[in-house]
Design a protein around this motif. Structure first.
Motif, PDB file in Angstrom:
ATOM      1  N   GLU A   1       5.014  -0.204 -10.094  1.00 29.88           N
ATOM      2  CA  GLU A   1       4.191  -0.703 -11.290  1.00 29.88           C
ATOM      3  C   GLU A   1       4.074  -1.829 -11.786  1.00 29.88           C
ATOM      4  OE1 GLU A   1       5.661   2.828 -13.431  1.00 29.88           O
ATOM      5  OE2 GLU A   1       4.714   3.972 -12.266  1.00 29.88           O
ATOM      6  N   GLU A   2       4.967  -2.524 -11.967  1.00 33.62           N
ATOM      7  CA  GLU A   2       5.188  -3.938 -13.508  1.00 33.62           C
ATOM      8  C   GLU A   2       4.208  -4.852 -11.663  1.00 33.62           C
ATOM      9  OE1 GLU A   2       8.708  -7.645 -13.738  1.00 33.62           O
ATOM     10  OE2 GLU A   2       8.926  -5.532 -14.536  1.00 33.62           O
ATOM     11  N   ALA A   3       4.718  -4.987 -10.216  1.00 36.86           N
ATOM     12  CA  ALA A   3       3.552  -5.669  -9.285  1.00 36.86           C
ATOM     13  C   ALA A   3       2.502  -4.968  -9.502  1.00 36.86           C
ATOM     14  CB  ALA A   3       4.375  -5.487  -7.888  1.00 36.86           C
ATOM     15  N   THR A   4       2.181  -4.278  -9.566  1.00 36.02           N
ATOM     16  CA  THR A   4       0.424  -3.704  -9.595  1.00 36.02           C
ATOM     17  C   THR A   4       0.106  -4.627 -10.924  1.00 36.02           C
ATOM     18  OG1 THR A   4       1.371  -2.121  -8.187  1.00 36.02           O
ATOM     19  CG2 THR A   4      -1.237  -2.174  -9.813  1.00 36.02           C
ATOM     20  N   ALA A   5       0.920  -3.815 -11.557  1.00 38.40           N
ATOM     21  CA  ALA A   5       0.277  -4.672 -13.277  1.00 38.40           C
ATOM     22  C   ALA A   5       0.003  -6.344 -13.355  1.00 38.40           C
ATOM     23  CB  ALA A   5       1.018  -4.742 -14.628  1.00 38.40           C
ATOM     24  N   GLY A   6       0.957  -7.039 -12.525  1.00 43.40           N
ATOM     25  CA  GLY A   6       1.102  -8.732 -12.322  1.00 43.40           C
ATOM     26  C   GLY A   6      -0.275  -8.707 -12.031  1.00 43.40           C
ATOM     27  N   ASP A   7      -0.637  -8.138 -10.759  1.00 42.11           N
ATOM     28  CA  ASP A   7      -1.638  -8.524  -9.831  1.00 42.11           C
ATOM     29  C   ASP A   7      -3.037  -8.081 -10.258  1.00 42.11           C
ATOM     30  OD1 ASP A   7       0.341  -9.470  -7.311  1.00 42.11           O
ATOM     31  OD2 ASP A   7      -0.159  -6.778  -6.139  1.00 42.11           O
ATOM     32  N   ALA A   8      -2.940  -7.347 -11.366  1.00 43.90           N
ATOM     33  CA  ALA A   8      -3.925  -6.286 -12.411  1.00 43.90           C
ATOM     34  C   ALA A   8      -4.456  -8.543 -13.124  1.00 43.90           C
ATOM     35  CB  ALA A   8      -3.506  -6.309 -12.760  1.00 43.90           C
TER      36      ALA A   8
ATOM     37  N   THR B   1      -8.562 -14.683 -10.098  1.00 48.59           N
ATOM     38  CA  THR B   1      -9.268 -14.488  -9.220  1.00 48.59           C
ATOM     39  C   THR B   1     -11.024 -14.491  -9.954  1.00 48.59           C
ATOM     40  OG1 THR B   1      -7.776 -13.438  -8.194  1.00 48.59           O
ATOM     41  CG2 THR B   1      -9.983 -13.309  -7.924  1.00 48.59           C
ATOM     42  N   ASN B   2     -11.071 -13.470 -11.583  1.00 46.51           N
ATOM     43  CA  ASN B   2     -12.097 -13.549 -11.948  1.00 46.51           C
ATOM     44  C   ASN B   2     -12.566 -13.494 -13.188  1.00 46.51           C
ATOM     45  OD1 ASN B   2     -12.761 -11.463  -9.501  1.00 46.51           O
ATOM     46  ND2 ASN B   2     -10.836 -10.073 -10.406  1.00 46.51           N
ATOM     47  N   GLY B   3     -11.551 -14.972 -13.801  1.00 48.42           N
ATOM     48  CA  GLY B   3     -11.930 -15.115 -14.669  1.00 48.42           C
ATOM     49  C   GLY B   3     -12.887 -16.539 -14.406  1.00 48.42           C
ATOM     50  N   PRO B   4     -13.311 -16.999 -15.886  1.00 46.48           N
ATOM     51  CA  PRO B   4     -14.011 -17.943 -16.193  1.00 46.48           C
ATOM     52  C   PRO B   4     -13.625 -18.965 -15.669  1.00 46.48           C
ATOM     53  CG  PRO B   4     -13.156 -17.895 -17.921  1.00 46.48           C
ATOM     54  CD  PRO B   4     -12.977 -16.184 -17.612  1.00 46.48           C
ATOM     55  N   LEU B   5     -12.707 -19.481 -15.140  1.00 42.75           N
ATOM     56  CA  LEU B   5     -12.079 -20.947 -14.865  1.00 42.75           C
ATOM     57  C   LEU B   5     -11.427 -20.274 -13.384  1.00 42.75           C
ATOM     58  CD1 LEU B   5     -10.392 -22.446 -17.604  1.00 42.75           C
ATOM     59  CD2 LEU B   5     -12.783 -23.317 -16.607  1.00 42.75           C
ATOM     60  N   ASN B   6     -12.042 -19.078 -12.240  1.00 50.43           N
ATOM     61  CA  ASN B   6     -11.457 -19.503 -11.548  1.00 50.43           C
ATOM     62  C   ASN B   6     -11.015 -20.332 -10.280  1.00 50.43           C
ATOM     63  OD1 ASN B   6     -13.967 -19.367 -11.152  1.00 50.43           O
ATOM     64  ND2 ASN B   6     -13.416 -17.266  -9.185  1.00 50.43           N
ATOM     65  N   ASP B   7     -11.856 -20.806 -10.452  1.00 54.00           N
ATOM     66  CA  ASP B   7     -11.783 -22.450  -9.325  1.00 54.00           C
ATOM     67  C   ASP B   7     -10.491 -22.760  -9.578  1.00 54.00           C
ATOM     68  OD1 ASP B   7     -12.999 -21.642  -7.362  1.00 54.00           O
ATOM     69  OD2 ASP B   7     -14.770 -21.922  -8.923  1.00 54.00           O
ATOM     70  N   ALA B   8     -10.826 -23.512 -10.776  1.00 61.77           N
ATOM     71  CA  ALA B   8      -9.674 -24.278 -11.588  1.00 61.77           C
ATOM     72  C   ALA B   8      -8.464 -23.667 -11.587  1.00 61.77           C
ATOM     73  CB  ALA B   8     -10.075 -24.885 -12.651  1.00 61.77           C
ATOM     74  N   TRP B   9      -7.993 -22.445 -11.671  1.00 66.04           N
ATOM     75  CA  TRP B   9      -6.755 -22.023 -11.500  1.00 66.04           C
ATOM     76  C   TRP B   9      -5.898 -21.387 -10.616  1.00 66.04           C
ATOM     77  CZ3 TRP B   9      -3.526 -19.902 -14.860  1.00 66.04           C
ATOM     78  CH2 TRP B   9      -3.628 -20.080 -16.669  1.00 66.04           C
ATOM     79  N   ARG B  10      -7.419 -21.538  -9.630  1.00 67.28           N
ATOM     80  CA  ARG B  10      -6.765 -20.779  -7.956  1.00 67.28           C
ATOM     81  C   ARG B  10      -6.615 -22.519  -6.894  1.00 67.28           C
ATOM     82  NH1 ARG B  10     -11.755 -17.742  -5.679  1.00 67.28           N
ATOM     83  NH2 ARG B  10     -12.966 -18.907  -6.560  1.00 67.28           N
ATOM     84  N   LEU B  11      -7.218 -24.235  -7.723  1.00 71.44           N
ATOM     85  CA  LEU B  11      -6.826 -24.703  -7.034  1.00 71.44           C
ATOM     86  C   LEU B  11      -5.311 -25.450  -7.324  1.00 71.44           C
ATOM     87  CD1 LEU B  11     -10.667 -26.838  -7.283  1.00 71.44           C
ATOM     88  CD2 LEU B  11      -9.207 -26.328  -5.081  1.00 71.44           C
TER      89      LEU B  11
END
Length: 172
Positions: A17-24, A31-41
């Motif tokens: 459950e903790e891993a699932t919450a961490g993935d969320a 992945t879905n935030g406004p700075l997703n490209d910067a975060w991923r890079l």
């Protein structure tokens, strides 16, 4: 805890459950935030650089900036510290410390330009070249492992995208 609450690897339901919450949370920010490209890079870079430079320091007593200096001089040949800063995007004071440490260790040599005494060109000594050749596999192995998820076509596309992004670096 019931036996059914334990998976085959010994993790209990709470850990899942903790891993699932961490993935969320990861998905919401990275992945879905406004700075997703910067975060991923940034995250990709962090997962590359932290282990690589930790291993280089522990195994070879070579810092990140020392590696940058060694790499530039090995690949291109003699150049100034200023040019190394431009190529690597690293601060002048960090590269200066790395140059001083490598010079103290007799890995590089400095040569003052006779026409412009302010310019000092740096070059690898044989010992510096040997050190670079010993350290390089650490970086290459990590790169290969992290890019292993891509097939040949995806790798070609990634190379083109990165080349295109880097071609605009002077406008950043």
């Amino acid at each position: 805890m019931k036996a059914t609450d334990i998976d085959l690897e010994g993790n209990d339901t709470e850990d899942r459950e903790e891993a699932t919450a961490g993935d969320a949370v990861f998905d919401a920010i990275v992945t879905n935030g406004p700075l997703n490209d910067a975060w991923r890079l940034t995250l990709w870079s962090n997962y590359y650089t932290e282990p690589v430079f930790t291993e280089m320091m522990e195994t070879f007593d070579v810092s990140r900036d020392e590696f940058n200096v060694l790499a530039c001089l090995s690949i291109v040949g003699a150049m100034t510290a200023k040019k190394i800063c431009e190529v690597t995007g690293r601060p002048k004071n960090s590269i200066s410390r790395a140059v001083n440490r490598l010079a103290e260790r007799k890995m590089i040599r400095r040569k003052t330009n006779a026409d412009d005494r302010r310019e000092i060109r740096l070059a690898l000594n044989e010992s510096g070249q040997r050190l670079y050749e010993r350290v390089l596999p650490v970086a290459l192995d990590r790169q290969t492992m992290m890019l292993g998820a891509l097939d040949e076509n995806e790798r070609t596309v990634l190379d083109r995208i990165l080349d295109k992004l880097m071609s605009t670096r002077r406008t950043w």
